[in-house]
Write a protein that holds these residues in place. Sequence first.
Motif, PDB file in Angstrom:
ATOM      1  N   PHE A   1       0.873  -1.172   0.000  1.00 49.72           N
ATOM      2  CA  PHE A   1       0.000   0.000   0.000  1.00 49.72           C
ATOM      3  C   PHE A   1       0.912   1.224   0.000  1.00 49.72           C
ATOM      4  O   PHE A   1       1.616   1.481   0.979  1.00 49.72           O
ATOM      5  CB  PHE A   1      -0.909  -0.008   1.232  1.00 49.72           C
ATOM      6  CG  PHE A   1      -1.995   1.032   1.199  1.00 49.72           C
ATOM      7  CD1 PHE A   1      -2.939   1.039   0.190  1.00 49.72           C
ATOM      8  CD2 PHE A   1      -2.080   2.003   2.186  1.00 49.72           C
ATOM      9  CE1 PHE A   1      -3.952   1.985   0.162  1.00 49.72           C
ATOM     10  CE2 PHE A   1      -3.083   2.960   2.171  1.00 49.72           C
ATOM     11  CZ  PHE A   1      -4.030   2.949   1.152  1.00 49.72           C
ATOM     12  N   GLY A   2       0.926   1.943  -1.111  1.00 44.01           N
ATOM     13  CA  GLY A   2       1.792   3.106  -1.263  1.00 44.01           C
ATOM     14  C   GLY A   2       0.998   4.387  -1.156  1.00 44.01           C
ATOM     15  O   GLY A   2       0.099   4.635  -1.961  1.00 44.01           O
ATOM     16  N   ILE A   3       1.322   5.204  -0.159  1.00 41.63           N
ATOM     17  CA  ILE A   3       0.566   6.420   0.153  1.00 41.63           C
ATOM     18  C   ILE A   3       1.337   7.650  -0.325  1.00 41.63           C
ATOM     19  O   ILE A   3       2.551   7.731  -0.171  1.00 41.63           O
ATOM     20  CB  ILE A   3       0.365   6.549   1.670  1.00 41.63           C
ATOM     21  CG1 ILE A   3      -0.447   5.384   2.214  1.00 41.63           C
ATOM     22  CG2 ILE A   3      -0.303   7.866   2.026  1.00 41.63           C
ATOM     23  CD1 ILE A   3      -0.449   5.328   3.732  1.00 41.63           C
ATOM     24  N   ILE A   4       0.607   8.604  -0.863  1.00 36.94           N
ATOM     25  CA  ILE A   4       1.147   9.955  -1.068  1.00 36.94           C
ATOM     26  C   ILE A   4       0.360  10.891  -0.155  1.00 36.94           C
ATOM     27  O   ILE A   4      -0.864  11.014  -0.281  1.00 36.94           O
ATOM     28  CB  ILE A   4       1.042  10.412  -2.526  1.00 36.94           C
ATOM     29  CG1 ILE A   4       1.892   9.516  -3.435  1.00 36.94           C
ATOM     30  CG2 ILE A   4       1.487  11.864  -2.652  1.00 36.94           C
ATOM     31  CD1 ILE A   4       1.789   9.855  -4.902  1.00 36.94           C
ATOM     32  N   MET A   5       1.051  11.513   0.789  1.00 36.61           N
ATOM     33  CA  MET A   5       0.450  12.503   1.683  1.00 36.61           C
ATOM     34  C   MET A   5       1.203  13.812   1.475  1.00 36.61           C
ATOM     35  O   MET A   5       2.271  14.019   2.033  1.00 36.61           O
ATOM     36  CB  MET A   5       0.544  12.046   3.141  1.00 36.61           C
ATOM     37  CG  MET A   5      -0.237  10.784   3.443  1.00 36.61           C
ATOM     38  SD  MET A   5       0.046  10.166   5.129  1.00 36.61           S
ATOM     39  CE  MET A   5      -0.670  11.489   6.107  1.00 36.61           C
TER      40      MET A   5
ATOM     41  N   ILE B   1      -9.238  -4.035   5.761  1.00 36.06           N
ATOM     42  CA  ILE B   1      -9.760  -4.537   4.493  1.00 36.06           C
ATOM     43  C   ILE B   1      -8.671  -5.220   3.659  1.00 36.06           C
ATOM     44  O   ILE B   1      -8.842  -6.323   3.158  1.00 36.06           O
ATOM     45  CB  ILE B   1     -10.404  -3.399   3.677  1.00 36.06           C
ATOM     46  CG1 ILE B   1     -11.627  -2.851   4.420  1.00 36.06           C
ATOM     47  CG2 ILE B   1     -10.784  -3.861   2.273  1.00 36.06           C
ATOM     48  CD1 ILE B   1     -12.178  -1.571   3.834  1.00 36.06           C
ATOM     49  N   LEU B   2      -7.515  -4.554   3.538  1.00 44.78           N
ATOM     50  CA  LEU B   2      -6.470  -5.002   2.614  1.00 44.78           C
ATOM     51  C   LEU B   2      -5.382  -5.821   3.294  1.00 44.78           C
ATOM     52  O   LEU B   2      -4.799  -6.716   2.670  1.00 44.78           O
ATOM     53  CB  LEU B   2      -5.856  -3.774   1.938  1.00 44.78           C
ATOM     54  CG  LEU B   2      -4.890  -4.003   0.793  1.00 44.78           C
ATOM     55  CD1 LEU B   2      -5.582  -4.695  -0.378  1.00 44.78           C
ATOM     56  CD2 LEU B   2      -4.301  -2.655   0.332  1.00 44.78           C
ATOM     57  N   ASP B   3      -5.076  -5.504   4.543  1.00 46.39           N
ATOM     58  CA  ASP B   3      -4.023  -6.172   5.318  1.00 46.39           C
ATOM     59  C   ASP B   3      -2.719  -6.277   4.530  1.00 46.39           C
ATOM     60  O   ASP B   3      -2.201  -7.370   4.286  1.00 46.39           O
ATOM     61  CB  ASP B   3      -4.488  -7.556   5.767  1.00 46.39           C
ATOM     62  CG  ASP B   3      -3.723  -8.050   6.995  1.00 46.39           C
ATOM     63  OD1 ASP B   3      -2.925  -7.279   7.558  1.00 46.39           O
ATOM     64  OD2 ASP B   3      -3.915  -9.221   7.380  1.00 46.39           O
TER      65      ASP B   3
END
Length: 306
Positions: free
Chosen positions: A133-137, A239-241
Amino acid sequence: MSWDWGIDLGGTKMECVVLDGDAVVLRERQPTPRDTGYQGIVDAIIALVERCAVALGRRPEQLGMGTPGARDPQTGVMKNCNTTELNGRPLKEDLEARLGIPVFIANDANCFALAETHLGAVRAGNPEARVVFGIIMGTGVGAGIVINGQILNGHHGIAGEWGHNVLSPDGPECYCGKRGCVETFLSGPALEAWYRDKSKRRLSLPQIAAAAAHDHTARQTLDRLHRLFGQAIANVVNILDPDVIVIGGGVGNIDSLYTAGRESVLPYLFNPRFTTPIIRPALGDSAGVFGAALLARGTFKEALLG
């Protein structure tokens, strides 16, 4: 082996990179001409590709592109772009007609996740990860999901759009039309606005983080960030774990996000412990354009699940 060409199209800049394996052959940036409308943006993309082709003495065989929105898999037009000139437009088809080559498009957060998985922090520290899971904040909040090395696109092309999950229906208005989206709480501008509203002082996010040791409102801003980050991430983990979470963007530079922010996940989690690694990116603001180039690589062509 053919080179891999990628374009990262942003609201303020567009960037082209050409890769030979992991090596950068060429990299060039220019401003995005927002004031020229959709056609002007398309013209600028074409000019950037052609200029790079002249510099290298060869044209691309295919092109990958990261965009600030998504291509709707059912209609073929762009949607959810904060570069609003793109919305409702057949960007892929228009570029293919002008360039005469296949163009592969993915959301910029998907490109970020793909790049960190195959070229960056995930490959270096968590090479066995199957679900990333790659986040852009940053100015906005988005995310991409990579499963077994491939981008998860989803039925509507919106998989990973974590920034527009609603944290509070009574929260601030979001540009998407809803209220209380994750982005309205956890983006850099949202955090700065909350601090400014409470303190009546204007500080940048790095200044707020630096002031937290002696500024009560700065400390409150970070405490609120940690708590809401934990709540928002727990919803995803339930949900994704994922096997690993990687955070890009300016908010991801706040050190306490990886300690206090991490500790805030467990109270909202449907599990007695939280052991998922939360890591920093390795590619910085290069990740998006590198991921775009990977879209044009043989292994990742149409690298979209769903």
